[in-house]
Design a protein around this motif. Structure first.
Motif, short mmCIF file in Angstrom:
data_model
loop_
_atom_site.label_atom_id
_atom_site.label_comp_id
_atom_site.label_asym_id
_atom_site.label_seq_id
_atom_site.Cartn_x
_atom_site.Cartn_y
_atom_site.Cartn_z
N GLY A 204 0.85 -1.21 0.00
CA GLY A 204 0.00 0.00 0.00
C GLY A 204 0.88 1.24 0.00
N LEU A 205 0.26 2.40 0.17
CA LEU A 205 1.03 3.64 0.09
C LEU A 205 2.16 3.71 1.10
N PHE A 206 1.92 3.24 2.33
CA PHE A 206 3.01 3.34 3.31
C PHE A 206 4.22 2.53 2.85
N GLY A 207 3.99 1.27 2.52
CA GLY A 207 5.08 0.39 2.11
C GLY A 207 5.76 0.90 0.85
N ILE B 164 6.49 -7.43 -0.05
CA ILE B 164 5.59 -8.57 -0.24
C ILE B 164 4.15 -8.16 0.07
N ASP B 165 3.23 -8.77 -0.62
CA ASP B 165 1.81 -8.49 -0.35
C ASP B 165 1.01 -9.77 -0.52
N LYS B 166 0.05 -9.94 0.37
CA LYS B 166 -0.75 -11.18 0.29
C LYS B 166 -1.81 -11.10 -0.80
N ARG B 167 -2.12 -9.89 -1.23
CA ARG B 167 -3.10 -9.77 -2.32
C ARG B 167 -2.44 -10.11 -3.66
N GLY C 288 -2.38 -1.92 -2.22
CA GLY C 288 -3.29 -1.90 -1.07
C GLY C 288 -4.65 -1.37 -1.48
N ASN C 289 -5.21 -0.50 -0.67
CA ASN C 289 -6.58 -0.05 -0.92
C ASN C 289 -6.74 1.00 -2.01
N ILE C 290 -5.64 1.49 -2.56
CA ILE C 290 -5.83 2.45 -3.65
C ILE C 290 -5.81 1.76 -5.02
N PRO D 225 -14.06 4.42 -3.30
CA PRO D 225 -13.61 5.57 -4.09
C PRO D 225 -12.54 6.37 -3.37
N HIS D 226 -11.49 6.73 -4.08
CA HIS D 226 -10.38 7.48 -3.49
C HIS D 226 -10.17 8.80 -4.20
N ILE D 227 -10.25 9.87 -3.45
CA ILE D 227 -10.01 11.21 -4.00
C ILE D 227 -8.79 11.76 -3.30
N PHE D 228 -7.81 12.14 -4.08
CA PHE D 228 -6.58 12.67 -3.48
C PHE D 228 -6.76 14.15 -3.18
N THR E 32 1.67 -13.37 -1.32
CA THR E 32 2.65 -13.86 -0.35
C THR E 32 2.30 -13.32 1.03
N ASP E 33 1.85 -14.21 1.89
CA ASP E 33 1.49 -13.79 3.25
C ASP E 33 2.71 -13.92 4.16
N TYR E 34 3.05 -12.80 4.76
CA TYR E 34 4.20 -12.75 5.68
C TYR E 34 4.14 -13.85 6.72
N PHE E 35 2.95 -14.06 7.28
CA PHE E 35 2.86 -15.00 8.41
C PHE E 35 3.02 -16.46 8.00
N GLY F 72 1.47 2.77 8.79
CA GLY F 72 0.29 2.70 7.94
C GLY F 72 -0.98 2.49 8.75
N ARG F 73 -2.10 2.44 8.04
CA ARG F 73 -3.39 2.50 8.72
C ARG F 73 -3.71 1.27 9.55
N LEU F 74 -3.17 0.10 9.17
CA LEU F 74 -3.49 -1.11 9.91
C LEU F 74 -2.54 -1.33 11.08
N TYR G 79 -7.16 6.06 11.18
CA TYR G 79 -7.72 6.45 9.91
C TYR G 79 -6.81 7.49 9.26
N TYR G 80 -6.09 7.05 8.26
CA TYR G 80 -5.19 7.93 7.53
C TYR G 80 -5.77 8.20 6.16
N ASP G 81 -5.81 9.45 5.72
CA ASP G 81 -6.03 9.72 4.31
C ASP G 81 -4.72 9.47 3.57
N MET G 82 -4.83 9.42 2.23
CA MET G 82 -3.62 9.09 1.45
C MET G 82 -2.48 10.08 1.70
N HIS G 83 -2.81 11.36 1.69
CA HIS G 83 -1.72 12.34 1.86
C HIS G 83 -1.07 12.21 3.24
P1 FAD Z 1 -3.20 -0.43 2.82
O1 FAD Z 1 -3.50 0.26 1.56
O2 FAD Z 1 -4.29 -1.15 3.50
O3 FAD Z 1 -2.01 -1.46 2.54
C1 FAD Z 1 -1.67 -2.51 3.41
C2 FAD Z 1 -1.23 -3.68 2.56
O4 FAD Z 1 -0.66 -4.68 3.41
C3 FAD Z 1 -2.39 -4.36 1.83
O5 FAD Z 1 -2.11 -4.41 0.45
C4 FAD Z 1 -2.43 -5.75 2.45
O6 FAD Z 1 -2.80 -6.74 1.52
C5 FAD Z 1 -1.01 -5.94 2.92
N1 FAD Z 1 -0.88 -6.91 4.01
C6 FAD Z 1 -1.51 -6.89 5.20
N2 FAD Z 1 -1.16 -7.95 5.94
C7 FAD Z 1 -0.27 -8.66 5.20
C8 FAD Z 1 0.45 -9.88 5.41
N3 FAD Z 1 0.31 -10.59 6.54
N4 FAD Z 1 1.28 -10.31 4.43
C9 FAD Z 1 1.42 -9.62 3.28
N5 FAD Z 1 0.75 -8.47 3.03
C10 FAD Z 1 -0.08 -8.01 3.97
N6 FAD Z 1 -7.90 8.46 1.49
C11 FAD Z 1 -7.93 9.64 0.83
O7 FAD Z 1 -6.97 10.41 0.88
N7 FAD Z 1 -9.02 9.98 0.07
C12 FAD Z 1 -10.10 9.17 -0.05
O8 FAD Z 1 -11.06 9.51 -0.75
C13 FAD Z 1 -10.09 7.92 0.64
N8 FAD Z 1 -11.15 7.10 0.56
C14 FAD Z 1 -11.13 5.92 1.24
C15 FAD Z 1 -12.24 5.08 1.16
C16 FAD Z 1 -12.26 3.88 1.84
C17 FAD Z 1 -13.46 2.99 1.74
C18 FAD Z 1 -11.14 3.52 2.65
C19 FAD Z 1 -11.15 2.24 3.43
C20 FAD Z 1 -10.04 4.35 2.74
C21 FAD Z 1 -10.01 5.55 2.04
N9 FAD Z 1 -8.91 6.40 2.09
C22 FAD Z 1 -8.95 7.60 1.41
C23 FAD Z 1 -7.69 6.05 2.88
C24 FAD Z 1 -6.60 5.32 2.07
O9 FAD Z 1 -7.12 4.13 1.55
C25 FAD Z 1 -5.40 5.02 2.98
O10 FAD Z 1 -4.86 6.21 3.48
C26 FAD Z 1 -4.24 4.25 2.34
O11 FAD Z 1 -4.66 3.34 1.38
C27 FAD Z 1 -3.47 3.56 3.43
O12 FAD Z 1 -2.31 2.91 2.93
P2 FAD Z 1 -1.58 1.82 3.83
O13 FAD Z 1 -0.35 1.45 3.11
O14 FAD Z 1 -1.46 2.27 5.21
O15 FAD Z 1 -2.59 0.56 3.91
#
Ligand code: FAD
Length: 368
Positions: free
Chosen positions: A12-15, A32-35, A40-42, A57-60, A213-216, A341-343, A348-352
Protein backbone atom coordinates in the motif's frame (compact mmCIF):
# COMPACT_ATOMS: atom_id res chain seq x y z
CA UNK A 1 21.27 -14.59 4.61
CA UNK A 2 20.37 -10.93 4.62
CA UNK A 3 19.75 -10.10 0.98
CA UNK A 4 17.75 -7.00 1.72
CA UNK A 5 18.05 -3.97 3.94
CA UNK A 6 14.27 -3.95 4.39
CA UNK A 7 11.59 -6.57 3.94
CA UNK A 8 8.40 -4.57 3.59
CA UNK A 9 5.12 -6.27 4.39
CA UNK A 10 2.36 -4.58 2.38
CA UNK A 11 2.49 -2.72 -0.94
CA UNK A 12 0.00 0.00 0.00
CA UNK A 13 1.03 3.64 0.09
CA UNK A 14 3.01 3.34 3.31
CA UNK A 15 5.08 0.39 2.11
CA UNK A 16 5.52 1.77 -1.41
CA UNK A 17 6.61 5.26 -0.30
CA UNK A 18 9.00 3.85 2.29
CA UNK A 19 10.52 1.50 -0.31
CA UNK A 20 10.91 4.37 -2.77
CA UNK A 21 12.84 6.50 -0.27
CA UNK A 22 15.12 3.60 0.56
CA UNK A 23 15.76 2.87 -3.10
CA UNK A 24 16.72 6.53 -3.57
CA UNK A 25 19.19 6.16 -0.73
CA UNK A 26 20.71 3.14 -2.44
CA UNK A 27 19.23 0.56 -0.08
CA UNK A 28 17.63 -2.67 -1.13
CA UNK A 29 14.01 -3.60 -0.37
CA UNK A 30 11.74 -6.55 -0.91
CA UNK A 31 8.03 -5.74 -0.86
CA UNK A 32 5.59 -8.57 -0.24
CA UNK A 33 1.81 -8.49 -0.35
CA UNK A 34 -0.75 -11.18 0.29
CA UNK A 35 -3.10 -9.77 -2.32
CA UNK A 36 -2.72 -10.55 -6.01
CA UNK A 37 -1.99 -6.94 -6.86
CA UNK A 38 0.07 -4.00 -5.61
CA UNK A 39 -1.25 -0.80 -4.06
CA UNK A 40 -3.29 -1.90 -1.07
CA UNK A 41 -6.58 -0.05 -0.92
CA UNK A 42 -5.83 2.45 -3.65
CA UNK A 43 -5.60 -0.29 -6.29
CA UNK A 44 -7.85 0.12 -9.32
CA UNK A 45 -9.10 -2.68 -11.50
CA UNK A 46 -9.46 -2.03 -15.21
CA UNK A 47 -12.96 -2.93 -16.41
CA UNK A 48 -13.98 -1.92 -19.95
CA UNK A 49 -11.18 0.66 -19.89
CA UNK A 50 -12.52 2.21 -16.70
CA UNK A 51 -10.43 2.44 -13.52
CA UNK A 52 -12.66 0.83 -10.92
CA UNK A 53 -11.73 1.81 -7.35
CA UNK A 54 -11.91 -1.70 -6.01
CA UNK A 55 -11.67 -0.87 -2.30
CA UNK A 56 -13.85 2.22 -2.31
CA UNK A 57 -13.61 5.57 -4.09
CA UNK A 58 -10.38 7.48 -3.49
CA UNK A 59 -10.01 11.21 -4.00
CA UNK A 60 -6.58 12.67 -3.48
CA UNK A 61 -6.53 15.95 -1.59
CA UNK A 62 -3.91 17.79 0.42
CA UNK A 63 -2.88 21.21 1.63
CA UNK A 64 0.78 20.34 1.44
CA UNK A 65 2.67 21.60 -1.54
CA UNK A 66 5.41 19.12 -0.73
CA UNK A 67 3.12 16.08 -0.79
CA UNK A 68 1.39 17.34 -3.93
CA UNK A 69 4.77 17.76 -5.61
CA UNK A 70 5.84 14.34 -4.44
CA UNK A 71 2.91 12.47 -6.01
CA UNK A 72 3.02 14.57 -9.19
CA UNK A 73 6.50 13.22 -9.91
CA UNK A 74 4.93 9.87 -10.67
CA UNK A 75 1.63 10.75 -12.31
CA UNK A 76 -0.26 13.83 -13.39
CA UNK A 77 -3.55 14.63 -11.67
CA UNK A 78 -6.78 15.86 -13.26
CA UNK A 79 -9.01 18.65 -11.95
CA UNK A 80 -11.63 16.39 -10.35
CA UNK A 81 -13.52 17.95 -7.43
CA UNK A 82 -15.50 15.74 -5.09
CA UNK A 83 -19.03 17.13 -4.82
CA UNK A 84 -21.38 14.24 -4.16
CA UNK A 85 -25.15 14.48 -4.23
CA UNK A 86 -27.47 13.11 -1.59
CA UNK A 87 -30.61 11.23 -2.58
CA UNK A 88 -33.21 11.21 0.16
CA UNK A 89 -36.42 9.42 -0.81
CA UNK A 90 -36.01 10.40 -4.44
CA UNK A 91 -35.08 14.05 -3.91
CA UNK A 92 -31.56 15.23 -4.69
CA UNK A 93 -29.58 17.61 -2.47
CA UNK A 94 -26.11 19.06 -2.80
CA UNK A 95 -23.35 18.15 -0.37
CA UNK A 96 -21.57 19.15 1.74
CA UNK A 97 -24.25 21.26 3.46
CA UNK A 98 -24.11 24.63 1.77
CA UNK A 99 -26.25 27.38 0.30
CA UNK A 100 -27.41 25.10 -2.55
CA UNK A 101 -28.61 22.54 0.01
CA UNK A 102 -30.42 25.17 2.06
CA UNK A 103 -32.10 26.53 -1.04
CA UNK A 104 -33.26 22.99 -1.85
CA UNK A 105 -34.63 22.60 1.69
CA UNK A 106 -36.23 25.93 2.38
CA UNK A 107 -35.91 28.14 -0.70
CA UNK A 108 -33.58 30.43 1.26
CA UNK A 109 -31.35 32.45 -1.04
CA UNK A 110 -29.13 34.51 1.24
CA UNK A 111 -26.77 33.42 4.03
CA UNK A 112 -28.84 35.47 6.53
CA UNK A 113 -32.02 33.60 5.62
CA UNK A 114 -30.33 30.22 5.82
CA UNK A 115 -28.65 30.99 9.14
CA UNK A 116 -31.90 32.19 10.60
CA UNK A 117 -33.65 28.99 9.54
CA UNK A 118 -31.01 26.81 11.17
CA UNK A 119 -30.93 28.93 14.34
CA UNK A 120 -34.74 28.67 14.62
CA UNK A 121 -34.59 24.89 14.39
CA UNK A 122 -31.79 24.65 16.92
CA UNK A 123 -33.60 26.95 19.33
CA UNK A 124 -36.83 24.99 19.14
CA UNK A 125 -35.11 21.83 20.36
CA UNK A 126 -33.10 23.62 23.00
CA UNK A 127 -30.42 21.01 23.56
CA UNK A 128 -28.01 22.10 26.32
CA UNK A 129 -25.59 19.24 26.51
CA UNK A 130 -25.90 16.69 23.68
CA UNK A 131 -26.13 13.17 25.10
CA UNK A 132 -25.82 11.25 21.85
CA UNK A 133 -25.08 11.66 18.18
CA UNK A 134 -28.63 12.63 17.32
CA UNK A 135 -28.71 15.51 19.80
CA UNK A 136 -25.24 16.58 18.81
CA UNK A 137 -26.11 16.74 15.11
CA UNK A 138 -29.40 18.56 15.67
CA UNK A 139 -27.70 21.08 17.91
CA UNK A 140 -25.26 21.81 15.10
CA UNK A 141 -27.49 21.95 12.01
CA UNK A 142 -31.12 21.72 13.08
CA UNK A 143 -33.57 18.90 12.45
CA UNK A 144 -34.28 19.19 8.70
CA UNK A 145 -30.71 18.61 7.62
CA UNK A 146 -30.33 16.00 10.34
CA UNK A 147 -33.46 13.98 9.48
CA UNK A 148 -32.90 13.93 5.75
CA UNK A 149 -29.14 13.93 5.27
CA UNK A 150 -27.47 12.67 8.43
CA UNK A 151 -29.62 10.27 10.42
CA UNK A 152 -30.17 7.33 8.06
CA UNK A 153 -26.73 7.58 6.52
CA UNK A 154 -24.93 7.55 9.86
CA UNK A 155 -27.11 4.74 11.22
CA UNK A 156 -26.25 2.60 8.19
CA UNK A 157 -22.57 3.38 8.50
CA UNK A 158 -22.38 2.35 12.12
CA UNK A 159 -25.13 -0.27 12.15
CA UNK A 160 -26.73 1.40 15.19
CA UNK A 161 -29.39 3.96 15.99
CA UNK A 162 -28.19 7.54 16.18
CA UNK A 163 -29.51 7.78 19.75
CA UNK A 164 -27.21 4.91 20.72
CA UNK A 165 -24.13 6.41 19.14
CA UNK A 166 -21.80 8.64 21.15
CA UNK A 167 -21.93 12.36 20.38
CA UNK A 168 -18.16 12.61 19.85
CA UNK A 169 -18.43 10.87 16.46
CA UNK A 170 -19.68 14.18 15.11
CA UNK A 171 -17.50 16.87 16.59
CA UNK A 172 -18.31 19.45 14.00
CA UNK A 173 -20.43 19.46 10.91
CA UNK A 174 -19.13 21.54 8.08
CA UNK A 175 -21.84 24.06 7.28
CA UNK A 176 -21.03 26.53 4.57
CA UNK A 177 -22.90 29.71 3.92
CA UNK A 178 -21.55 29.88 0.37
CA UNK A 179 -22.66 28.20 -2.84
CA UNK A 180 -19.72 25.80 -2.82
CA UNK A 181 -20.21 22.08 -3.47
CA UNK A 182 -16.52 21.15 -3.19
CA UNK A 183 -16.41 18.57 -0.40
CA UNK A 184 -12.79 19.17 0.56
CA UNK A 185 -11.23 22.46 1.64
CA UNK A 186 -7.71 21.47 0.63
CA UNK A 187 -5.72 23.52 -1.83
CA UNK A 188 -4.81 20.57 -4.05
CA UNK A 189 -7.20 17.89 -5.24
CA UNK A 190 -7.54 15.46 -8.14
CA UNK A 191 -7.43 11.93 -9.48
CA UNK A 192 -4.29 10.50 -11.09
CA UNK A 193 -4.73 10.58 -14.86
CA UNK A 194 -4.66 6.94 -15.86
CA UNK A 195 -5.38 5.74 -12.34
CA UNK A 196 -3.77 5.18 -8.96
CA UNK A 197 -1.85 2.14 -10.17
CA UNK A 198 0.47 4.51 -12.01
CA UNK A 199 1.43 6.10 -8.72
CA UNK A 200 2.17 2.75 -7.10
CA UNK A 201 4.02 1.42 -10.15
CA UNK A 202 6.14 4.56 -10.21
CA UNK A 203 7.01 4.25 -6.54
CA UNK A 204 7.89 0.58 -6.81
CA UNK A 205 9.82 0.72 -10.07
CA UNK A 206 12.92 -1.51 -9.93
CA UNK A 207 12.02 -2.80 -6.47
CA UNK A 208 11.62 -6.54 -5.89
CA UNK A 209 8.03 -7.51 -5.14
CA UNK A 210 6.28 -10.76 -4.31
CA UNK A 211 2.50 -10.95 -4.62
CA UNK A 212 0.13 -13.54 -3.14
CA UNK A 213 2.65 -13.86 -0.35
CA UNK A 214 1.49 -13.79 3.25
CA UNK A 215 4.20 -12.75 5.68
CA UNK A 216 2.86 -15.00 8.41
CA UNK A 217 3.10 -18.11 6.29
CA UNK A 218 6.90 -17.77 6.29
CA UNK A 219 7.56 -15.17 8.93
CA UNK A 220 10.92 -16.44 10.15
CA UNK A 221 12.40 -16.79 6.67
CA UNK A 222 11.26 -13.28 5.70
CA UNK A 223 12.68 -11.94 8.96
CA UNK A 224 15.98 -13.52 8.03
CA UNK A 225 16.04 -12.04 4.55
CA UNK A 226 16.15 -8.45 5.73
CA UNK A 227 18.10 -6.41 8.23
CA UNK A 228 14.78 -4.87 9.25
CA UNK A 229 11.10 -5.50 8.61
CA UNK A 230 8.57 -2.79 7.80
CA UNK A 231 5.17 -4.09 8.77
CA UNK A 232 1.99 -2.43 7.43
CA UNK A 233 -0.53 -5.18 8.22
CA UNK A 234 -2.82 -5.39 11.24
CA UNK A 235 -0.94 -4.83 14.48
CA UNK A 236 -2.98 -7.36 16.45
CA UNK A 237 -2.32 -10.03 13.85
CA UNK A 238 1.45 -9.43 14.18
CA UNK A 239 1.14 -10.46 17.81
CA UNK A 240 -1.15 -13.36 17.03
CA UNK A 241 -4.12 -11.55 18.61
CA UNK A 242 -2.68 -12.36 22.02
CA UNK A 243 -4.45 -9.43 23.71
CA UNK A 244 -7.66 -9.81 21.71
CA UNK A 245 -9.07 -8.49 18.45
CA UNK A 246 -9.17 -4.86 17.43
CA UNK A 247 -12.53 -4.03 15.88
CA UNK A 248 -13.20 -2.45 12.47
CA UNK A 249 -16.11 -1.41 10.32
CA UNK A 250 -16.16 -3.27 7.07
CA UNK A 251 -17.74 -2.69 3.67
CA UNK A 252 -19.16 -4.83 0.92
CA UNK A 253 -19.06 -3.63 -2.68
CA UNK A 254 -21.51 -4.75 -5.31
CA UNK A 255 -20.40 -3.74 -8.81
CA UNK A 256 -22.04 -4.09 -12.18
CA UNK A 257 -21.15 -3.11 -15.71
CA UNK A 258 -23.98 -1.36 -17.51
CA UNK A 259 -24.37 -1.20 -21.25
CA UNK A 260 -24.71 2.58 -21.42
CA UNK A 261 -22.34 5.50 -21.42
CA UNK A 262 -23.66 7.40 -18.41
CA UNK A 263 -25.77 6.12 -15.54
CA UNK A 264 -26.03 8.83 -12.89
CA UNK A 265 -24.05 11.75 -14.29
CA UNK A 266 -21.78 12.11 -11.25
CA UNK A 267 -19.12 10.06 -9.46
CA UNK A 268 -21.01 9.64 -6.16
CA UNK A 269 -24.56 9.80 -4.89
CA UNK A 270 -25.13 9.16 -1.19
CA UNK A 271 -28.36 7.42 -0.28
CA UNK A 272 -29.27 8.97 3.02
CA UNK A 273 -32.45 7.14 4.00
CA UNK A 274 -32.15 4.20 6.38
CA UNK A 275 -34.42 1.91 4.32
CA UNK A 276 -31.95 1.66 1.43
CA UNK A 277 -29.21 -0.69 2.66
CA UNK A 278 -26.30 0.84 0.77
CA UNK A 279 -24.78 4.22 1.62
CA UNK A 280 -23.75 5.32 -1.84
CA UNK A 281 -23.50 4.49 -5.52
CA UNK A 282 -20.22 5.21 -7.25
CA UNK A 283 -19.96 5.58 -11.02
CA UNK A 284 -16.23 5.22 -11.52
CA UNK A 285 -15.74 6.70 -14.99
CA UNK A 286 -16.70 10.16 -13.75
CA UNK A 287 -13.54 10.37 -11.66
CA UNK A 288 -11.62 10.57 -14.91
CA UNK A 289 -14.23 12.12 -17.23
CA UNK A 290 -14.37 8.77 -19.04
CA UNK A 291 -16.01 8.45 -22.45
CA UNK A 292 -16.11 4.65 -22.66
CA UNK A 293 -19.16 2.94 -24.22
CA UNK A 294 -19.99 1.17 -20.96
CA UNK A 295 -20.07 2.22 -17.35
CA UNK A 296 -19.33 0.52 -14.03
CA UNK A 297 -21.36 1.33 -10.94
CA UNK A 298 -20.75 0.13 -7.38
CA UNK A 299 -23.10 0.04 -4.45
CA UNK A 300 -21.37 0.35 -1.09
CA UNK A 301 -22.86 -1.56 1.84
CA UNK A 302 -21.46 -1.03 5.34
CA UNK A 303 -21.13 -4.20 7.38
CA UNK A 304 -19.92 -5.58 10.68
CA UNK A 305 -16.33 -6.73 10.59
CA UNK A 306 -15.13 -10.20 11.49
CA UNK A 307 -11.70 -11.64 10.94
CA UNK A 308 -12.54 -12.99 7.49
CA UNK A 309 -13.62 -9.58 6.21
CA UNK A 310 -11.55 -6.64 4.99
CA UNK A 311 -10.78 -4.23 7.83
CA UNK A 312 -11.74 -0.85 6.35
CA UNK A 313 -12.24 1.64 9.16
CA UNK A 314 -10.69 1.45 12.64
CA UNK A 315 -13.20 1.99 15.44
CA UNK A 316 -11.45 4.53 17.62
CA UNK A 317 -13.62 4.20 20.70
CA UNK A 318 -12.19 3.83 24.19
CA UNK A 319 -12.07 0.03 24.27
CA UNK A 320 -10.29 -0.28 20.95
CA UNK A 321 -7.96 2.64 21.53
CA UNK A 322 -6.76 1.24 24.83
CA UNK A 323 -6.31 -2.20 23.32
CA UNK A 324 -4.30 -0.61 20.51
CA UNK A 325 -2.10 1.15 23.06
CA UNK A 326 -1.30 -2.18 24.67
CA UNK A 327 -0.32 -3.63 21.29
CA UNK A 328 1.75 -0.52 20.64
CA UNK A 329 3.79 -1.28 23.76
CA UNK A 330 4.56 -4.71 22.37
CA UNK A 331 5.46 -3.14 19.03
CA UNK A 332 7.92 -0.75 20.68
CA UNK A 333 9.82 -3.73 22.04
CA UNK A 334 10.36 -5.13 18.52
CA UNK A 335 13.64 -3.43 17.74
CA UNK A 336 13.98 -4.62 14.15
CA UNK A 337 10.41 -3.98 13.04
CA UNK A 338 8.95 -0.68 11.90
CA UNK A 339 5.17 -0.51 12.23
CA UNK A 340 3.46 1.93 9.84
CA UNK A 341 0.29 2.70 7.94
CA UNK A 342 -3.39 2.50 8.72
CA UNK A 343 -3.49 -1.11 9.91
CA UNK A 344 -0.29 -1.22 11.93
CA UNK A 345 -1.08 2.14 13.58
CA UNK A 346 -4.81 1.46 13.81
CA UNK A 347 -5.49 4.92 12.54
CA UNK A 348 -7.72 6.45 9.91
CA UNK A 349 -5.19 7.93 7.53
CA UNK A 350 -6.03 9.72 4.31
CA UNK A 351 -3.62 9.09 1.45
CA UNK A 352 -1.72 12.34 1.86
CA UNK A 353 -1.31 11.63 5.56
CA UNK A 354 -0.02 8.12 5.08
CA UNK A 355 2.46 9.40 2.48
CA UNK A 356 3.65 12.11 4.88
CA UNK A 357 4.01 9.56 7.64
CA UNK A 358 6.02 7.13 5.46
CA UNK A 359 8.31 9.92 4.25
CA UNK A 360 8.95 11.02 7.79
CA UNK A 361 9.60 7.51 9.01
CA UNK A 362 11.97 6.83 6.11
CA UNK A 363 13.89 10.06 6.75
CA UNK A 364 14.24 9.21 10.42
CA UNK A 365 15.54 5.80 9.44
CA UNK A 366 18.08 7.38 7.10
CA UNK A 367 19.13 9.85 9.77
CA UNK A 368 17.97 12.82 7.66
P1 FAD B 1 -3.20 -0.43 2.82
O1 FAD B 1 -3.50 0.26 1.56
O2 FAD B 1 -4.29 -1.15 3.50
O3 FAD B 1 -2.01 -1.46 2.54
C1 FAD B 1 -1.67 -2.51 3.41
C2 FAD B 1 -1.23 -3.68 2.56
O4 FAD B 1 -0.66 -4.68 3.41
C3 FAD B 1 -2.39 -4.36 1.83
O5 FAD B 1 -2.11 -4.41 0.45
C4 FAD B 1 -2.43 -5.75 2.45
O6 FAD B 1 -2.80 -6.74 1.52
C5 FAD B 1 -1.01 -5.94 2.92
N1 FAD B 1 -0.88 -6.91 4.01
C6 FAD B 1 -1.51 -6.89 5.20
N2 FAD B 1 -1.16 -7.95 5.94
C7 FAD B 1 -0.27 -8.66 5.20
C8 FAD B 1 0.45 -9.88 5.41
N3 FAD B 1 0.31 -10.59 6.54
N4 FAD B 1 1.28 -10.31 4.43
C9 FAD B 1 1.42 -9.62 3.28
N5 FAD B 1 0.75 -8.47 3.03
C10 FAD B 1 -0.08 -8.01 3.97
N6 FAD B 1 -7.90 8.46 1.49
C11 FAD B 1 -7.93 9.64 0.83
O7 FAD B 1 -6.97 10.41 0.88
N7 FAD B 1 -9.02 9.98 0.07
C12 FAD B 1 -10.10 9.17 -0.05
O8 FAD B 1 -11.06 9.51 -0.75
C13 FAD B 1 -10.09 7.92 0.64
N8 FAD B 1 -11.15 7.10 0.56
C14 FAD B 1 -11.13 5.92 1.24
C15 FAD B 1 -12.24 5.08 1.16
C16 FAD B 1 -12.26 3.88 1.84
C17 FAD B 1 -13.46 2.99 1.74
C18 FAD B 1 -11.14 3.52 2.65
C19 FAD B 1 -11.15 2.24 3.43
C20 FAD B 1 -10.04 4.35 2.74
C21 FAD B 1 -10.01 5.55 2.04
N9 FAD B 1 -8.91 6.40 2.09
C22 FAD B 1 -8.95 7.60 1.41
C23 FAD B 1 -7.69 6.05 2.88
C24 FAD B 1 -6.60 5.32 2.07
O9 FAD B 1 -7.12 4.13 1.55
C25 FAD B 1 -5.40 5.02 2.98
O10 FAD B 1 -4.86 6.21 3.48
C26 FAD B 1 -4.24 4.25 2.34
O11 FAD B 1 -4.66 3.34 1.38
C27 FAD B 1 -3.47 3.56 3.43
O12 FAD B 1 -2.31 2.91 2.93
P2 FAD B 1 -1.58 1.82 3.83
O13 FAD B 1 -0.35 1.45 3.11
O14 FAD B 1 -1.46 2.27 5.21
O15 FAD B 1 -2.59 0.56 3.91
Amino acid sequence: TKNYDYVIVGSGLFGAVFAYKMKQAGLKCLVIDKREHLGGNIYCENVEGINVHKYGPHIFHTNSKEIWGFVNQFVEFNHFRYSPLANYKGTLYNLPFNMHTFYQFWGTQTPEEAKQKIEEQKAKLNIKKPQNLEEQAISLVGNDVYERLIKGYTEKQWGRNAKDLPSFIIKRLPVRYTYDNNYFNDKYQGIPIGGYNKLIDGLLEDIDVLLKTDYFENKSSFDEMGTKVVYTGKIDEFFDYQLGYLNYRSLRFESETLDKTNHQGIAAINYTEREIPYTRIIEHKHFEYGTQDKTVVTKEYPQEWDKDKEPYYPVNDETNSSLYNRYKKLAEAEKNVIFGGRLAEYKYYDMHQVIASALKRAEKELGL
